[in-house]
Scaffold this motif. Structure first.
Motif, PDB file in Angstrom:
ATOM      1  N   THR A   1       0.821  -1.296   0.199  1.00 52.25           N
ATOM      2  CA  THR A   1       0.005   0.035   0.048  1.00 52.25           C
ATOM      3  C   THR A   1       0.850   1.295   0.078  1.00 52.25           C
ATOM      4  OG1 THR A   1      -0.057   0.139   2.362  1.00 52.25           O
ATOM      5  CG2 THR A   1      -1.690  -1.069   1.172  1.00 52.25           C
ATOM      6  N   MET A   2       0.120   2.539  -0.311  1.00 50.96           N
ATOM      7  CA  MET A   2       1.131   3.597  -0.151  1.00 50.96           C
ATOM      8  C   MET A   2       1.444   4.022   1.146  1.00 50.96           C
ATOM      9  SD  MET A   2       1.108   4.969  -3.319  1.00 50.96           S
ATOM     10  CE  MET A   2       1.325   6.703  -3.326  1.00 50.96           C
ATOM     11  N   ALA A   3       0.611   3.580   2.105  1.00 49.25           N
ATOM     12  CA  ALA A   3       1.150   3.968   3.322  1.00 49.25           C
ATOM     13  C   ALA A   3       2.295   3.248   3.858  1.00 49.25           C
ATOM     14  CB  ALA A   3      -0.187   3.575   4.189  1.00 49.25           C
ATOM     15  N   GLU A   4       2.348   1.872   3.384  1.00 49.97           N
ATOM     16  CA  GLU A   4       3.436   1.194   3.796  1.00 49.97           C
ATOM     17  C   GLU A   4       4.815   1.501   2.950  1.00 49.97           C
ATOM     18  OE1 GLU A   4       6.084  -2.254   5.191  1.00 49.97           O
ATOM     19  OE2 GLU A   4       4.216  -1.073   5.988  1.00 49.97           O
ATOM     20  N   ALA A   5       4.369   1.879   1.842  1.00 49.93           N
ATOM     21  CA  ALA A   5       5.531   2.610   0.992  1.00 49.93           C
ATOM     22  C   ALA A   5       6.313   3.741   1.738  1.00 49.93           C
ATOM     23  CB  ALA A   5       5.056   2.853  -0.299  1.00 49.93           C
ATOM     24  N   ALA A   6       5.146   4.445   2.095  1.00 48.92           N
ATOM     25  CA  ALA A   6       5.739   5.810   2.940  1.00 48.92           C
ATOM     26  C   ALA A   6       6.420   5.316   4.170  1.00 48.92           C
ATOM     27  CB  ALA A   6       4.589   6.742   3.187  1.00 48.92           C
ATOM     28  N   ARG A   7       6.275   4.482   4.744  1.00 50.09           N
ATOM     29  CA  ARG A   7       6.633   3.920   5.897  1.00 50.09           C
ATOM     30  C   ARG A   7       8.295   3.489   5.540  1.00 50.09           C
ATOM     31  NH1 ARG A   7       8.458  -0.360   9.019  1.00 50.09           N
ATOM     32  NH2 ARG A   7       7.667  -1.943   7.719  1.00 50.09           N
ATOM     33  N   ILE A   8       8.288   2.650   4.492  1.00 57.77           N
ATOM     34  CA  ILE A   8       9.552   2.150   4.147  1.00 57.77           C
ATOM     35  C   ILE A   8      10.526   3.292   3.625  1.00 57.77           C
ATOM     36  CG2 ILE A   8      10.482   0.710   2.243  1.00 57.77           C
ATOM     37  CD1 ILE A   8       7.957  -1.094   2.289  1.00 57.77           C
ATOM     38  N   GLN A   9       9.967   4.040   3.016  1.00 59.27           N
ATOM     39  CA  GLN A   9      10.803   5.313   2.507  1.00 59.27           C
ATOM     40  C   GLN A   9      11.469   5.831   3.635  1.00 59.27           C
ATOM     41  OE1 GLN A   9       9.524   9.127   0.996  1.00 59.27           O
ATOM     42  NE2 GLN A   9      10.502   8.524  -1.016  1.00 59.27           N
ATOM     43  N   TYR A  10      10.647   6.166   4.491  1.00 58.81           N
ATOM     44  CA  TYR A  10      10.878   6.842   5.908  1.00 58.81           C
ATOM     45  C   TYR A  10      11.957   6.208   6.751  1.00 58.81           C
ATOM     46  CZ  TYR A  10      11.147   9.009  10.610  1.00 58.81           C
ATOM     47  OH  TYR A  10      11.422   9.495  11.946  1.00 58.81           O
ATOM     48  N   VAL A  11      11.984   4.881   6.819  1.00 56.51           N
ATOM     49  CA  VAL A  11      12.738   3.949   7.456  1.00 56.51           C
ATOM     50  C   VAL A  11      14.204   3.845   6.818  1.00 56.51           C
ATOM     51  CG1 VAL A  11      13.480   1.714   8.471  1.00 56.51           C
ATOM     52  CG2 VAL A  11      10.946   2.655   8.688  1.00 56.51           C
ATOM     53  N   TRP A  12      14.073   3.929   5.541  1.00 56.03           N
ATOM     54  CA  TRP A  12      15.466   3.665   4.637  1.00 56.03           C
ATOM     55  C   TRP A  12      16.056   4.898   4.675  1.00 56.03           C
ATOM     56  CZ3 TRP A  12      18.489   5.496   0.770  1.00 56.03           C
ATOM     57  CH2 TRP A  12      19.325   4.629   0.349  1.00 56.03           C
ATOM     58  N   ARG A  13      15.343   6.201   4.783  1.00 54.92           N
ATOM     59  CA  ARG A  13      16.088   7.521   4.756  1.00 54.92           C
ATOM     60  C   ARG A  13      16.650   7.571   6.307  1.00 54.92           C
ATOM     61  NH1 ARG A  13      12.144  12.293   3.933  1.00 54.92           N
ATOM     62  NH2 ARG A  13      13.965  13.440   4.211  1.00 54.92           N
ATOM     63  N   THR A  14      16.298   6.939   7.147  1.00 51.31           N
ATOM     64  CA  THR A  14      16.753   7.452   8.388  1.00 51.31           C
ATOM     65  C   THR A  14      17.819   6.213   8.866  1.00 51.31           C
ATOM     66  OG1 THR A  14      14.895   5.971   9.402  1.00 51.31           O
ATOM     67  CG2 THR A  14      14.810   8.615   9.525  1.00 51.31           C
ATOM     68  N   THR A  15      17.729   5.039   8.181  1.00 57.22           N
ATOM     69  CA  THR A  15      18.827   4.055   8.224  1.00 57.22           C
ATOM     70  C   THR A  15      20.221   4.333   7.399  1.00 57.22           C
ATOM     71  OG1 THR A  15      16.866   2.379   8.554  1.00 57.22           O
ATOM     72  CG2 THR A  15      19.361   1.475   8.041  1.00 57.22           C
ATOM     73  N   TYR A  16      19.949   4.885   6.440  1.00 56.91           N
ATOM     74  CA  TYR A  16      21.252   5.067   5.480  1.00 56.91           C
ATOM     75  C   TYR A  16      21.066   6.749   5.540  1.00 56.91           C
ATOM     76  CZ  TYR A  16      20.571   0.259   4.682  1.00 56.91           C
ATOM     77  OH  TYR A  16      20.319  -1.116   4.904  1.00 56.91           O
ATOM     78  N   PRO A  17      21.399   7.527   6.018  1.00 59.53           N
ATOM     79  CA  PRO A  17      20.937   8.956   5.952  1.00 59.53           C
ATOM     80  C   PRO A  17      22.044   9.619   5.358  1.00 59.53           C
ATOM     81  CG  PRO A  17      22.368   8.500   7.931  1.00 59.53           C
ATOM     82  CD  PRO A  17      21.922   7.114   7.423  1.00 59.53           C
TER      83      PRO A  17
END
Length: 562
Positions: free
Chosen positions: A430-446
């Motif tokens: 879902t778009m909501a899950e995709a938004a969560r994935i992107q947020y976690v990715w950007r904070t994991t690999y800043p």
């Protein structure tokens, strides 16, 4: 604004020399060729697919060129096969393939130079402007003027004049690059890339051995499945091969498909029935799966399997280096994109070199991301690390696990400049899950995320992006607008950097058994030639190619796809 300026001088093309009958013209050609530092070359073929040669033009100077019909008794093979003669082509991969076997070592390519120097389009017609020449009329337009479907249907004089002009402009363009120098790559970088062309031309003719019995088995199975899905669709009174009927039927079921855009960017095209579009409706309508399966099975049959039925011995391809990123592609048949499900039709004594997470390693180097570096230094998978962060730590991940596949797809999606909608589509969430994935990715690999953001912004401002090897790339605007620039700004330097390493590996491991390049893999078949290195030696010699550590997995098998 581009500060580069054309030369302003104009040179008319010479009329064709009667090489086939005039010995004095032949003597004049050799007198001029003997003292020329380089010769401009151009070949005319029946068309781009039918590569039967009609004639060859050779320019000894920018104002002097000679045309040799293919049936000429004085066709200049002695020049074409002489490695001491510098031969300048514009898109040499096409011309050399048509003339093969000729010398492919002492060659120059003004199309490659034009792309490296960020001239787009890099066609000869467009580049003629920069050297002050009257742009030659594209062959397609010439054929349209004469209502011809093939070049051999044109008047002899028209074909010869076109070929003569192209050879002159090619040589003039080469001289121009010599005089002005290179700004966005070094000559060393250019010549390093040119070393790959003879290898690709040779490898194009080696091919992969076909197991025809396995091909027949696939044909029977795919045809059975295709007919099954077609029968289901016909039960709903529509043909799954017709975009209009697919769009009408799905629309009547409450699933409206968009229209494709016309070339001018406006609407009003055909109904869009691509895989990406249909996948958005797959969960809402089970009929979509039948349509997708039908299209996939039809493609496997028409593109790969049925042509292989009539190809004896080995399946060959034609490699190209025409992409903006200089990544290797292939056509007739496209072996670089063979689906995994069909690879088992190829047999041999194979060794496969697979570069481990090559593009993500390039992203880490370009961005300096600390977490990515720590993962790679431990010889661990970045996909596993991403999955652990997104879905909780596991000591072992099944590669078929949906969470792992989402993590892997997300890593590549972000490298290719994909945002939340693309992540949702690629990860099938879902778009909501995709938004969560992107947020976690950007904070994991800043640091990686910061590089992606900075690079995209720089490209929007018209600044060039740079590869690991030092190539500076100007990102062009197109109908995709700002989103397209942002996407290519992060994808191009990463993809090009990966290609730089892969091509260097090709040169280092070149031997008579190299048969194919597939994405980040090199494939060798010891049945047709020697492989002078062991698996351990290959791993050791290829781990450090350039500044980025690139571990290589070495696999051995007798049927590709095992």
């Amino acid at each position: 604004m581009d500060d580069r300026q054309p030369t302003g001088k104009r040179i008319a093309a010479k009329t064709p020399q009667a090489i086939a009958t005039a010995e004095d013209a032949l003597e004049q050609f050799f007198d001029e060729a003997r003292i020329a530092p380089a010769l401009g070359m151009d070949v005319e073929t029946v068309n781009t697919k039918d590569r039967r040669v009609l004639g060859l033009a050779i320019a000894t100077r920018p104002d002097s060129s000679y045309y040799f019909p293919w049936d000429s008794p004085w066709f200049p093979w002695i020049v074409l096969r002489d490695p001491t003669v510098k031969k300048v082509w514009h898109n040499c991969m096409f011309d050399l393939d048509a003339l093969w076997p000729v010398d492919s070592t002492n060659i120059e390519d003004t199309a490659v130079l034009s792309r490296f120097e960020n001239y787009f389009p890099a066609t000869l017609e467009a580049m003629a402007f920069w050297v002050g020449r009257q742009p030659p009329t594209p062959m397609g337009q010439v054929m349209k003027q004469f209502k011809a479907k093939r070049v051999d249907q044109l008047p002899y004089q028209v074909t010869a004049n076109k070929c003569l002009m192209d050879a002159q402009i090619t040589l003039e363009l080469w001289n121009w690059f010599q005089e002005r120098g290179l700004h966005d790559v070094s000559w060393e970088y250019y010549h390093k890339e040119m070393r790959v062309i003879p290898l690709l031309l040779d490898m194009s003719r080696r091919g992969l051995e076909l197991d025809h019995d396995r091909v027949i088995e696939h044909v029977i199975e795919y045809d059975r499945l295709m007919q099954y899905n077609k029968a289901i669709c016909e039960g709903f009174n529509f043909n799954p091969a017709s975009p209009q009927q697919v769009g009408y039927t799905l629309g009547a079921r409450g699933n409206w498909l968009p229209m494709t855009k016309r070339k001018n960017g406006r609407g009003g095209g055909q109904i869009a029935t691509s895989k990406d579009v249909l996948l958005k409706h797959a969960s809402a309508d089970p009929l979509v799966k039948n349509i997708l399966d039908f299209k996939h099975q039809q493609k496997m049959l028409g593109t790969y399997l049925e042509p292989w039925l009539y190809q004896e011995g080995r399946a060959t391809t034609r490699f190209n280096l025409e992409a903006r990123t200089s990544r290797i592609s292939s056509a007739d048949y496209n072996l670089t994109n063979i689906p995994h499900e069909l690879r088992d039709v190829f047999v041999g004594d194979f060794i496969d070199l697979d570069c481990s997470q090559l593009e993500l390693r390039k992203l880490q180097f370009l961005s300096g991301d600390k977490r990515m570096k720590a993962v790679f230094d431990r010889d661990e998978s970045i996909h596993v690390d991403t999955a652990n962060v997104l879905y909780g730590y596991r000591s072992r991940w099944d590669k078929e696990d949906i969470a792992y596949r989402r993590s892997k797809n997300t890593n590549f999606c972000i490298v290719y400049g994909g945002g939340v909608p693309r992540i949702a589509q690629t990860a099938e969430c879902t778009m909501a899950e995709a938004a969560r994935i992107q947020y976690v990715w950007r904070t994991t690999y800043p640091e990686a995320w910061d590089w992606l953001d900075r690079t995209a912004r720089a490209a929007i401002r018209g600044e060039k992006v740079e590869t690991v090897g030092g190539r500076k790339m100007l990102i062009q605007w197109d109908e995709e607008g700002i989103e397209g620039v942002k996407k290519r700004a992060v994808n191009y330097p990463v993809q090009t950097s990966a290609g730089e390493t892969l091509r260097e590996m090709m040169v280092m491991t070149w031997c008579p058994s190299m048969v194919c390049q597939i994405h980040d893999e090199l494939l060798f078949d010891r049945r047709i030639g020697d492989m002078p290195w062991t698996a351990g030696e290959l791993r050791e010699m290829l781990e450090y190619v350039g500044p980025v550590r690139t571990p290589v997995n070495v696999l051995e098998f007798t049927r590709w796809g095992q």
